[in-house]
Design a protein around this motif. Sequence first.
Motif, PDB file in Angstrom:
ATOM      1  N   HIS A  80      -3.043   1.849  -4.909  1.00 43.22           N
ATOM      2  CA  HIS A  80      -3.691   3.469  -3.648  1.00 43.22           C
ATOM      3  C   HIS A  80      -5.591   3.257  -2.980  1.00 43.22           C
ATOM      4  O   HIS A  80      -5.741   4.375  -1.983  1.00 43.22           O
ATOM      5  CB  HIS A  80      -3.768   4.211  -4.290  1.00 43.22           C
ATOM      6  CG  HIS A  80      -2.191   4.615  -4.786  1.00 43.22           C
ATOM      7  ND1 HIS A  80      -0.995   5.527  -3.978  1.00 43.22           N
ATOM      8  CD2 HIS A  80      -1.658   4.425  -6.532  1.00 43.22           C
ATOM      9  CE1 HIS A  80      -0.193   5.438  -5.193  1.00 43.22           C
ATOM     10  NE2 HIS A  80      -0.468   4.681  -6.036  1.00 43.22           N
ATOM     11  N   GLY A 121       0.223   5.076   0.564  1.00 39.99           N
ATOM     12  CA  GLY A 121      -0.730   5.942   1.106  1.00 39.99           C
ATOM     13  C   GLY A 121      -0.366   7.707   0.248  1.00 39.99           C
ATOM     14  O   GLY A 121      -1.425   8.335   0.949  1.00 39.99           O
ATOM     15  N   ASP A 156       1.592  10.272   4.935  1.00 36.96           N
ATOM     16  CA  ASP A 156       0.787   8.638   5.322  1.00 36.96           C
ATOM     17  C   ASP A 156       2.300   7.745   5.772  1.00 36.96           C
ATOM     18  O   ASP A 156       3.515   7.825   5.245  1.00 36.96           O
ATOM     19  CB  ASP A 156       0.411   8.336   3.802  1.00 36.96           C
ATOM     20  CG  ASP A 156      -1.128   6.970   4.721  1.00 36.96           C
ATOM     21  OD1 ASP A 156      -2.093   7.242   5.266  1.00 36.96           O
ATOM     22  OD2 ASP A 156      -0.519   6.350   4.571  1.00 36.96           O
ATOM     23  N   HIS A 190       0.305  -1.040   0.295  1.00 34.55           N
ATOM     24  CA  HIS A 190      -0.353   0.104  -0.176  1.00 34.55           C
ATOM     25  C   HIS A 190       0.698   1.324  -0.116  1.00 34.55           C
ATOM     26  O   HIS A 190       1.951   1.484   1.133  1.00 34.55           O
ATOM     27  CB  HIS A 190      -1.070   0.231   1.070  1.00 34.55           C
ATOM     28  CG  HIS A 190      -2.022   0.760   0.653  1.00 34.55           C
ATOM     29  ND1 HIS A 190      -2.885   0.638   0.463  1.00 34.55           N
ATOM     30  CD2 HIS A 190      -1.844   2.516   1.991  1.00 34.55           C
ATOM     31  CE1 HIS A 190      -3.915   2.216   0.472  1.00 34.55           C
ATOM     32  NE2 HIS A 190      -3.191   2.611   1.007  1.00 34.55           N
ATOM     33  N   TRP A 237       6.737   2.061   4.934  1.00 34.77           N
ATOM     34  CA  TRP A 237       6.275   1.709   3.203  1.00 34.77           C
ATOM     35  C   TRP A 237       6.889  -0.012   3.493  1.00 34.77           C
ATOM     36  O   TRP A 237       6.361  -0.469   2.277  1.00 34.77           O
ATOM     37  CB  TRP A 237       6.288   3.032   2.381  1.00 34.77           C
ATOM     38  CG  TRP A 237       6.388   2.022   1.024  1.00 34.77           C
ATOM     39  CD1 TRP A 237       5.133   2.221  -0.082  1.00 34.77           C
ATOM     40  CD2 TRP A 237       7.002   2.198   0.367  1.00 34.77           C
ATOM     41  NE1 TRP A 237       5.232   2.176  -0.785  1.00 34.77           N
ATOM     42  CE2 TRP A 237       6.384   1.901  -0.879  1.00 34.77           C
ATOM     43  CE3 TRP A 237       8.934   1.844   0.238  1.00 34.77           C
ATOM     44  CZ2 TRP A 237       7.127   1.790  -2.023  1.00 34.77           C
ATOM     45  CZ3 TRP A 237       9.527   1.639  -1.352  1.00 34.77           C
ATOM     46  CH2 TRP A 237       8.949   1.319  -2.302  1.00 34.77           C
TER      47      TRP A 237
END
Length: 179
Positions: free
Chosen positions: A82, A51, A55, A49, A64
């Motif tokens: 996303h 973000g 994020d 993911h 991440w």
Amino acid sequence: MGLDALIVIDMQEALVGRRPCGADETVDAIARLVGACRESGVPVLHVRHDGGPGDEFEAGTDGWRICAPLAPQEGEPVFDKHFNSAFRRTGLQAHLERRGLRRLLMCGMQTEFCFDASVKVGFELGFDVTVPRGAVTTFDSAFAPGGELTAYYEDCIWDGRYARVVPLEEALGAIGRGA
């Protein structure tokens, strides 16, 4: 029950580091699946993911990154997403279809969010989805402990509807086996 590919969803430092239910056991189970697939030549695909800026899943940050025990090896594709679904605007569907990979073993996080969406979308796209018990996790919520949430999704939502939910050992035994 042969399997064509393993898809590992959102096993990122930001999530695993917050210690979801049974974190160590889940990482160990997924590591066993990844190892068996690598050994048998079954493709391992990672979904991560992103973000966006600021994020906890911002591209390039520690949060991440895929957790070290499951880190992709050279040549293993990583699809950044996303949205909750591993398939939406990631190229995953096209990658699987180009290679004729239809029987998917899926594992990862977060049971009631990205993982659930990915299982259902995979089913809707016509993939044969298998989920191994012990290789999916989430956090405790205001409604239920994480382990109970995962068990509920495995038994009452996915199994026999969107996926086949099997014991970890059965999934490990199916890796590398033909149809």
